[in-house]
Design a protein around this motif. Structure first.
Motif, PDB file in Angstrom:
ATOM      1  N   ALA A   1      78.714  90.619 -15.940  1.00  0.00           N
ATOM      2  CA  ALA A   1      77.493  89.891 -16.541  1.00  0.00           C
ATOM      3  C   ALA A   1      76.155  90.362 -15.848  1.00  0.00           C
ATOM      4  O   ALA A   1      76.120  90.780 -14.750  1.00  0.00           O
ATOM      5  N   HIS A   2      75.176  90.424 -16.567  1.00  0.00           N
ATOM      6  CA  HIS A   2      73.772  90.563 -16.245  1.00  0.00           C
ATOM      7  C   HIS A   2      73.254  89.405 -15.382  1.00  0.00           C
ATOM      8  O   HIS A   2      72.940  89.736 -14.417  1.00  0.00           O
ATOM      9  N   HIS A   3      73.391  88.213 -15.739  1.00  0.00           N
ATOM     10  CA  HIS A   3      72.954  86.947 -14.975  1.00  0.00           C
ATOM     11  C   HIS A   3      74.011  86.574 -14.212  1.00  0.00           C
ATOM     12  O   HIS A   3      75.295  86.357 -14.508  1.00  0.00           O
ATOM     13  N   PRO A   4      73.674  86.474 -12.838  1.00  0.00           N
ATOM     14  CA  PRO A   4      74.725  85.892 -11.840  1.00  0.00           C
ATOM     15  C   PRO A   4      75.129  84.429 -12.177  1.00  0.00           C
ATOM     16  O   PRO A   4      73.992  83.637 -12.403  1.00  0.00           O
TER      17      PRO A   4
ATOM     18  N   SER B   1      63.802  86.779 -27.981  1.00  0.00           N
ATOM     19  CA  SER B   1      64.920  86.246 -27.162  1.00  0.00           C
ATOM     20  C   SER B   1      65.064  86.915 -25.941  1.00  0.00           C
ATOM     21  O   SER B   1      65.155  88.218 -25.718  1.00  0.00           O
ATOM     22  N   HIS B   2      65.376  86.044 -24.853  1.00  0.00           N
ATOM     23  CA  HIS B   2      65.640  86.587 -23.578  1.00  0.00           C
ATOM     24  C   HIS B   2      67.042  87.432 -23.475  1.00  0.00           C
ATOM     25  O   HIS B   2      67.162  88.531 -23.011  1.00  0.00           O
ATOM     26  N   TRP B   3      67.980  86.947 -24.136  1.00  0.00           N
ATOM     27  CA  TRP B   3      69.259  87.410 -24.340  1.00  0.00           C
ATOM     28  C   TRP B   3      69.284  88.530 -25.051  1.00  0.00           C
ATOM     29  O   TRP B   3      69.849  89.798 -24.665  1.00  0.00           O
TER      30      TRP B   3
ATOM     31  N   SER C   1      66.739  90.958 -25.525  1.00  0.00           N
ATOM     32  CA  SER C   1      65.988  91.814 -24.891  1.00  0.00           C
ATOM     33  C   SER C   1      66.704  92.551 -23.822  1.00  0.00           C
ATOM     34  O   SER C   1      66.554  93.612 -23.681  1.00  0.00           O
ATOM     35  N   GLU C   2      67.834  91.773 -23.348  1.00  0.00           N
ATOM     36  CA  GLU C   2      68.693  92.320 -22.411  1.00  0.00           C
ATOM     37  C   GLU C   2      70.045  92.871 -22.989  1.00  0.00           C
ATOM     38  O   GLU C   2      70.690  93.578 -22.255  1.00  0.00           O
ATOM     39  N   TRP C   3      70.461  92.370 -24.004  1.00  0.00           N
ATOM     40  CA  TRP C   3      71.807  92.749 -24.645  1.00  0.00           C
ATOM     41  C   TRP C   3      71.804  94.189 -24.977  1.00  0.00           C
ATOM     42  O   TRP C   3      72.974  94.792 -24.732  1.00  0.00           O
TER      43      TRP C   3
HETATM   44 ZN   LIG Z   1      67.499  87.943 -17.951  1.00  0.00          ZN
END
Ligand SMILES: [Zn+2]
Length: 272
Positions: free
Chosen positions: A65-68, A231-233, A235-237
């Motif tokens: 996962a990107h976010h811990p 969207s934060h998600w 942009s990182e997806w």
């Molecule tokens: Zn993030």
């Protein structure tokens, strides 16, 4: 012989060195037995119920996962709290969890670099260079041809996965833009950076009223970028596919999957 989790962690540390992480961050192994074999890996932006279920149903041995999931200290993983419930489900299913967060933002194919590449930016450099000046937080580059803010917003909407909140813009629809600064995830801390101030437009996520308003007011006086807030998600997806490709190259026998479940928390928007 399948790779062990320990061997995968060595690759993870090479691709996304923990030394690149911000001091407040907590990347790395969250749960899992280093001696366990890993045949299948799932990538997701967030370790939430939907992606943990997806990993377990797919019989993945590892969720990256990107976010811990655990960023701040916890004193309990009791299952009446969602983080404890998720961890317990993963432990029972034998699915390990690893986070690659700000250490995955700053690398050559980091979150912002992938977004910059998808936008077709050239002469790309970091907004905040690291020890290696070619690497670091955010990216700034130029579009080969100038366009308008409105057309860039539309292009961005095409590139990103669909979300309820889409793309929000601060600036004139027909304003010309060519120099583009991008920061995947929450990038308001870079609003005052000279590289961002010098761009025609800054693309990031999670822009709140005051930072956005202050940046736009300052731009009226001394120049500064238009803003595109996504969207934060989303942009990182985009980074997940690049990360999965890098892991496949390192471990050709590994089956590497990418979650396309939308874990952006917003479900719908009422437009007035
Ligand atoms: Zn993030």
């Amino acid at each position: 012989m399948p790779a062990t989790l320990a061997e995968l962690l060595t690759t993870v540390d090479r691709l996304w060195p923990p030394t690149g992480a911000e001091s407040w961050d907590a990347p790395g192994l969250v749960t899992g037995d280093p001696d366990a074999p890993v045949r299948r890996v799932l990538f997701a932006v967030d370790a939430v119920a939907a992606t943990v279920d997806e990993a377990i149903e797919a019989r993945a041995d590892l969720l990256i996962a990107h976010h811990p999931l655990l960023l701040r200290g916890v004193t309990s993983i009791a299952e009446d709290r969602y983080k404890g419930a998720l961890l317990a489900r993963m432990i029972r299913a034998g699915c390990a969890l690893v986070a690659a967060h700000t250490n995955a933002d700053v690398v050559e194919q980091g979150t912002s670099a992938v977004l910059a590449a998808r936008l077709g930016l050239t002469d790309v450099r970091p907004i905040v260079p690291g020890v290696d000046p070619a690497l670091g937080l955010g990216r700034v580059g130029r579009l080969v041809e100038p366009t308008t803010l409105g057309r860039l917003a539309r292009a961005l909407a095409e590139i990103l996965p669909a979300t309820a909140t889409g793309v929000r813009a601060a600036g004139g629809f027909d304003d010309a833009v060519q120099t583009v600064a991008v920061c995947g995830g929450a990038g308001d801390s870079l609003l005052g950076d000279p590289a961002v101030r010098g761009a025609d437009v800054y693309i990031t996520a999670d822009l709140r009223h005051h930072p956005a308003s202050e940046a736009r007011e300052q731009a009226l006086l001394g120049g500064g970028p238009a803003l595109l807030d996504v969207s934060h998600w989303a942009s990182e997806w985009l980074w997940l596919d690049a990360a999965a490709a890098e892991l496949r190259t390192a471990h050709p026998d590994l089956e590497v999957l990418v979650s396309d479940l939308r874990t952006d928390p917003w479900d719908f928007q009422v437009v007035q």
